[in-house]
Design an enzyme around this catalytic site. Structure first.
Site, PDB file in Angstrom:
ATOM      1  N   LYS A 169       0.859  -1.188   0.000  1.00  0.00           N
ATOM      2  CA  LYS A 169       0.000   0.000   0.000  1.00  0.00           C
ATOM      3  C   LYS A 169       0.890   1.232   0.000  1.00  0.00           C
ATOM      4  O   LYS A 169       1.433   1.634   1.005  1.00  0.00           O
ATOM      5  CB  LYS A 169      -0.929   0.050   1.215  1.00  0.00           C
ATOM      6  CG  LYS A 169      -2.071   0.987   0.956  1.00  0.00           C
ATOM      7  CD  LYS A 169      -2.413   1.988   2.036  1.00  0.00           C
ATOM      8  CE  LYS A 169      -1.488   3.040   2.476  1.00  0.00           C
ATOM      9  NZ  LYS A 169      -1.477   4.272   1.665  1.00  0.00           N
ATOM     10  N   GLY A 200      -4.383   3.517  -1.992  1.00  0.00           N
ATOM     11  CA  GLY A 200      -5.501   3.777  -1.085  1.00  0.00           C
ATOM     12  C   GLY A 200      -5.059   4.627   0.092  1.00  0.00           C
ATOM     13  O   GLY A 200      -3.863   4.831   0.309  1.00  0.00           O
ATOM     14  N   GLY A 202      -4.418   5.577   4.004  1.00  0.00           N
ATOM     15  CA  GLY A 202      -3.914   4.816   5.153  1.00  0.00           C
ATOM     16  C   GLY A 202      -5.015   4.278   6.049  1.00  0.00           C
ATOM     17  O   GLY A 202      -5.064   3.078   6.337  1.00  0.00           O
ATOM     18  N   PRO A 203      -5.926   5.161   6.508  1.00  0.00           N
ATOM     19  CA  PRO A 203      -6.960   4.667   7.432  1.00  0.00           C
ATOM     20  C   PRO A 203      -7.941   3.694   6.763  1.00  0.00           C
ATOM     21  O   PRO A 203      -8.756   3.086   7.463  1.00  0.00           O
ATOM     22  CB  PRO A 203      -7.667   5.956   7.875  1.00  0.00           C
ATOM     23  CG  PRO A 203      -6.652   7.038   7.650  1.00  0.00           C
ATOM     24  CD  PRO A 203      -5.888   6.634   6.423  1.00  0.00           C
ATOM     25  N   VAL A 205      -7.151   1.418   3.366  1.00  0.00           N
ATOM     26  CA  VAL A 205      -6.442   0.210   2.917  1.00  0.00           C
ATOM     27  C   VAL A 205      -5.342  -0.183   3.915  1.00  0.00           C
ATOM     28  O   VAL A 205      -5.168  -1.365   4.229  1.00  0.00           O
ATOM     29  CB  VAL A 205      -5.873   0.416   1.496  1.00  0.00           C
ATOM     30  CG1 VAL A 205      -5.045  -0.788   1.065  1.00  0.00           C
ATOM     31  CG2 VAL A 205      -7.004   0.662   0.506  1.00  0.00           C
ATOM     32  N   GLY A 206      -4.620   0.806   4.431  1.00  0.00           N
ATOM     33  CA  GLY A 206      -3.561   0.502   5.402  1.00  0.00           C
ATOM     34  C   GLY A 206      -4.126  -0.162   6.648  1.00  0.00           C
ATOM     35  O   GLY A 206      -3.598  -1.157   7.143  1.00  0.00           O
ATOM     36  N   GLU A 244      10.051   1.167  10.409  1.00  0.00           N
ATOM     37  CA  GLU A 244      11.152   2.104  10.158  1.00  0.00           C
ATOM     38  C   GLU A 244      10.537   3.486  10.252  1.00  0.00           C
ATOM     39  O   GLU A 244       9.807   3.893   9.355  1.00  0.00           O
ATOM     40  CB  GLU A 244      11.761   1.794   8.785  1.00  0.00           C
ATOM     41  CG  GLU A 244      13.143   2.340   8.619  1.00  0.00           C
ATOM     42  CD  GLU A 244      13.109   3.758   8.139  1.00  0.00           C
ATOM     43  OE1 GLU A 244      13.152   4.666   9.008  1.00  0.00           O
ATOM     44  OE2 GLU A 244      13.027   3.970   6.933  1.00  0.00           O
ATOM     45  N   CYS A 278      13.983  10.518   6.950  1.00  0.00           N
ATOM     46  CA  CYS A 278      14.059  10.055   8.339  1.00  0.00           C
ATOM     47  C   CYS A 278      15.512  10.017   8.804  1.00  0.00           C
ATOM     48  O   CYS A 278      15.795  10.149   9.982  1.00  0.00           O
ATOM     49  CB  CYS A 278      13.427   8.683   8.463  1.00  0.00           C
ATOM     50  SG  CYS A 278      14.012   7.527   7.216  1.00  0.00           S
ATOM     51  N   GLU A 378      10.338  15.503  14.802  1.00  0.00           N
ATOM     52  CA  GLU A 378      10.765  15.408  13.400  1.00  0.00           C
ATOM     53  C   GLU A 378      10.014  16.471  12.596  1.00  0.00           C
ATOM     54  O   GLU A 378       8.787  16.481  12.566  1.00  0.00           O
ATOM     55  CB  GLU A 378      10.447  14.005  12.871  1.00  0.00           C
ATOM     56  CG  GLU A 378      10.990  13.745  11.497  1.00  0.00           C
ATOM     57  CD  GLU A 378      10.749  12.304  11.034  1.00  0.00           C
ATOM     58  OE1 GLU A 378       9.596  11.854  11.080  1.00  0.00           O
ATOM     59  OE2 GLU A 378      11.710  11.642  10.633  1.00  0.00           O
TER      60      GLU A 378
HETATM   61  P1  NAI Z   1       2.223   8.579   7.672  1.00  0.00           P
HETATM   62  O1  NAI Z   1       3.167   7.837   8.526  1.00  0.00           O
HETATM   63  O2  NAI Z   1       0.854   8.834   8.205  1.00  0.00           O
HETATM   64  O3  NAI Z   1       2.076   7.809   6.256  1.00  0.00           O
HETATM   65  C1  NAI Z   1       2.878   6.714   5.858  1.00  0.00           C
HETATM   66  C2  NAI Z   1       2.002   5.629   5.271  1.00  0.00           C
HETATM   67  O4  NAI Z   1       1.119   5.129   6.285  1.00  0.00           O
HETATM   68  C3  NAI Z   1       1.093   6.092   4.131  1.00  0.00           C
HETATM   69  O5  NAI Z   1       1.001   5.077   3.145  1.00  0.00           O
HETATM   70  C4  NAI Z   1      -0.238   6.265   4.838  1.00  0.00           C
HETATM   71  O6  NAI Z   1      -1.333   6.163   3.936  1.00  0.00           O
HETATM   72  C5  NAI Z   1      -0.217   5.117   5.819  1.00  0.00           C
HETATM   73  N1  NAI Z   1      -1.140   5.258   6.952  1.00  0.00           N
HETATM   74  C6  NAI Z   1      -1.598   6.397   7.525  1.00  0.00           C
HETATM   75  N2  NAI Z   1      -2.439   6.125   8.534  1.00  0.00           N
HETATM   76  C7  NAI Z   1      -2.528   4.765   8.609  1.00  0.00           C
HETATM   77  C8  NAI Z   1      -3.246   3.864   9.450  1.00  0.00           C
HETATM   78  N3  NAI Z   1      -4.038   4.302  10.420  1.00  0.00           N
HETATM   79  N4  NAI Z   1      -3.082   2.541   9.264  1.00  0.00           N
HETATM   80  C9  NAI Z   1      -2.268   2.072   8.294  1.00  0.00           C
HETATM   81  N5  NAI Z   1      -1.581   2.880   7.455  1.00  0.00           N
HETATM   82  C10 NAI Z   1      -1.707   4.212   7.614  1.00  0.00           C
HETATM   83  O7  NAI Z   1       2.928   9.940   7.248  1.00  0.00           O
HETATM   84  P2  NAI Z   1       2.294  11.311   6.658  1.00  0.00           P
HETATM   85  O8  NAI Z   1       0.962  11.573   7.306  1.00  0.00           O
HETATM   86  O9  NAI Z   1       2.333  11.246   5.193  1.00  0.00           O
HETATM   87  O10 NAI Z   1       3.368  12.392   7.122  1.00  0.00           O
HETATM   88  C11 NAI Z   1       3.293  13.001   8.403  1.00  0.00           C
HETATM   89  C12 NAI Z   1       4.665  13.124   9.017  1.00  0.00           C
HETATM   90  O11 NAI Z   1       5.209  11.829   9.209  1.00  0.00           O
HETATM   91  C13 NAI Z   1       5.719  13.838   8.185  1.00  0.00           C
HETATM   92  O12 NAI Z   1       5.657  15.205   8.334  1.00  0.00           O
HETATM   93  C14 NAI Z   1       6.993  13.262   8.743  1.00  0.00           C
HETATM   94  O13 NAI Z   1       7.379  13.944   9.906  1.00  0.00           O
HETATM   95  C15 NAI Z   1       6.618  11.859   9.094  1.00  0.00           C
HETATM   96  N6  NAI Z   1       7.048  10.915   8.062  1.00  0.00           N
HETATM   97  C16 NAI Z   1       8.163  10.170   8.300  1.00  0.00           C
HETATM   98  C17 NAI Z   1       8.630   9.312   7.335  1.00  0.00           C
HETATM   99  C18 NAI Z   1       9.847   8.516   7.576  1.00  0.00           C
HETATM  100  O14 NAI Z   1      10.386   7.939   6.632  1.00  0.00           O
HETATM  101  N7  NAI Z   1      10.323   8.422   8.783  1.00  0.00           N
HETATM  102  C19 NAI Z   1       7.973   9.179   6.037  1.00  0.00           C
HETATM  103  C20 NAI Z   1       6.790   9.984   5.899  1.00  0.00           C
HETATM  104  C21 NAI Z   1       6.364  10.814   6.887  1.00  0.00           C
END
Ligand code: NAI
Ligand code: MG
Length: 471
Positions: A169, A200, A202-203, A205-206, A244, A278, A378
């Protein structure tokens, strides 16, 4: 306009059951460049069913067969390097130097995993026990938008190396890059159902994958908050998880560092991937005695860095991925001012001459206290904190005083000295000076930067379950 209205299930591009559509943007122009039709929980079910059906045959493959599949994927992905580069520039906007690295990295991950499979001991004898390392079942990978190609590649490569099948996803913001990758995977002609990709939210498909009874393992890259939600959801069925997550990496300039060379190195890792990384080193720990010199050199070097669209090959810092991310970074810059950190360079708003696009002024705060929120959270943009220290013991204490522990950096003109300090840091990786990426070495975090490791044998092992047969 890019219209992406299929997902990839059981070896075919199919129309999702889901009805939601999300716009796709060019972050350098803020213009809509496409639309993606998203899958829903039913699509997740269909993808899991396909992966479950394909699992037994995949689990029976030999290491040599898996290595051959990985090499086919390597070739198929490498053959689409130009399309991948263009998609990444248009949809994500990272500087061309980073896009070039990312595209090459995505292809080489398959080759690296082929090498790992060929040397890994899947069978060993321990006393009277025959121990075999078994694939643990269908894997789900949930990934973010900041390095889509590499994340898709590394999770697929590891699943196949283990003899597993996978449902991915990706982020809904990366649909164009995902589509190019899906085309490459399709061209590699894997057995149907081994790789499935469902766009899809996150909330939706994830979350469906995180609770699905037929998913044995989740490999997630993304924010610490979402990682916590996934870990909680996965607990009910005891899914194995690799997480990660975020980082707030320290970069320690030791007393003996040559700042003329160390500052450009530190800014390259601080502003890596336009700060949306990250592994970025975002806390610059500088000896008090060198603070003035560090300020002068930081300002001077940042003035030479070009911010702009990735279509300009001289650009080193691109836009943020979305308006939401731009606003988030702006709010952290305001927070730094509210916390009375001293603004050394940059600040709120767009850089001069860039009226459109989600561009951020490269920003450095100094006289930052390690308890300030800008030093603890972060930010995920080109915003760095200079934290002065009095002696080396204090530097190490500040470096480790964080809830994160992903990647740390030591800058020194004495490699032995740097190694001594490195061994005192609570981080999954410590990079000394400008050391390059080591593709087979483990990558992952201490503390709230995650659980488990990726890459090489450590990454593979996280997708395996040992079985001991006693006779
Ligand atoms: P996120 O962690 O919410 O999104 C990453 C993935 O998780 C996406 O595919 C998203 O659709 C999915 N996801 C979201 N909620 C979910 C749930 N409840 N269950 C399963 N999957 C779910 O990151 P987002 O909202 O795009 O970015 C917010 C902040 O997160 C950024 O500002 C940054 O600080 C941090 N971030 C850190 C990353 C890293 O590599 N450490 C990568 C992306 C964001
Ligand atoms: Mg989120």
């Amino acid at each position: 306009m890019h219209i992406i209205d299929t997902i990839y299930i059981d070896g075919a591009f199919v129309t999702p059951r889901g009805q939601d559509r999300a716009p796709l943007f060019n972050p350098a122009t803020e213009q809509q460049i496409g639309e993606v039709r998203l899958g829903d929980a039913d699509d997740a079910d269909l993808a899991v069913a396909a992966a479950k059906h394909a699992f037994p045959a995949m689990a029976r493959t030999s290491p040599a067969e898996r290595a051959a599949i990985l090499r086919r994927l390597h070739e198929a992905v490498a053959a689409r390097a130009v399309d991948m580069f263009e998609a990444m520039v248009e949809e994500y906007g990272a500087p061309s130097g980073f896009c070039g690295f990312a595209v090459h990295h995505a292809a080489s991950l398959f080759e690296d995993m082929a090498k790992t499979v060929e040397t890994y001991a899947f069978r060993r004898t321990i006393g009277r026990a025959e121990v075999s390392m078994e694939p643990l079942g269908v894997v789900a990978a949930i990934i973010p938008w900041n390095s889509t190609l590499g994340f898709i590649a590394s999770k697929i490569a590891t699943a196949i190396a283990a003899g597993s099948t996978i449902v991915i996803k990706p982020s809904e913001m990366s649909a164009i890059q995902t589509q190019v990758m899906a085309n490459a995977i399709h061209a590699a002609r894997l057995p149907k159902g081994v790789v499935n990709i469902v766009n899809g939210y996150g909330p939706v498909v994830g979350a469906a994958l995180s609770t699905h009874p037929d998913i044995a393992k989740i490999s997630f890259t993304g924010s610490t908050m979402t990682g916590r939600a996934i870990l909680t959801a996965a607990a009910r069925t005891f899914k194995r998880v690799t997480l990660e997550l975020g980082g707030k990496g320290p970069q320690i300039f030791l007393e003996d560092a040559d700042l003329a060379t160390a500052i450009p190195i530190a800014l390259a890792s601080g502003f890596l991937n336009s700060g949306q990384a990250c592994m970025a080193g975002t806390r610059l720990l500088v000896p008090e005695s060198r603070l003035e010199e560090a300020h002068v050199r930081l300002k001077a070097h940042i003035e030479t860095l070009k911010v702009g669209p990735a279509t300009d090959p001289e650009v080193q810092i691109g836009p943020m991925v979305s308006q939401k991310q731009w606003e988030r970074v702006q709010s952290y810059i305001r927070l730094g001012l509210d916390e009375y950190a001293v603004l050394l360079t940059g600040g709120e708003g767009r850089p001069d001459g860039l009226e459109r696009g989600w561009f951020v002024r490269p920003t450095v705060f100094t006289h930052v206290g390690n308890q300030m929120r800008i030093a603890r959270e972060e930010i995920f943009g080109p915003v760095l904190c200079v934290i002065p220290y009095r002696n080396e013991a204090e530097a190490i204490a500040i470096a480790n005083d964080t809830s994160y522990g992903l990647q740390s950096y030591v800058l020194s003109s004495n490699i032995d000295h740097a190694r001594q300090v490195a061994e005192q840091l609570q981080a999954g990786r410590v990079v000394i000076n400008a050391a390059p990426h080591e593709p087979l070495a483990p990558f992952g975090g201490f503390k709230q930067s995650g659980i488990g490791r990726e890459y090489g044998a450590f990454g593979l092992e996280a997708f395996l379950e040992p079985r001991a047969v006693l006779s």
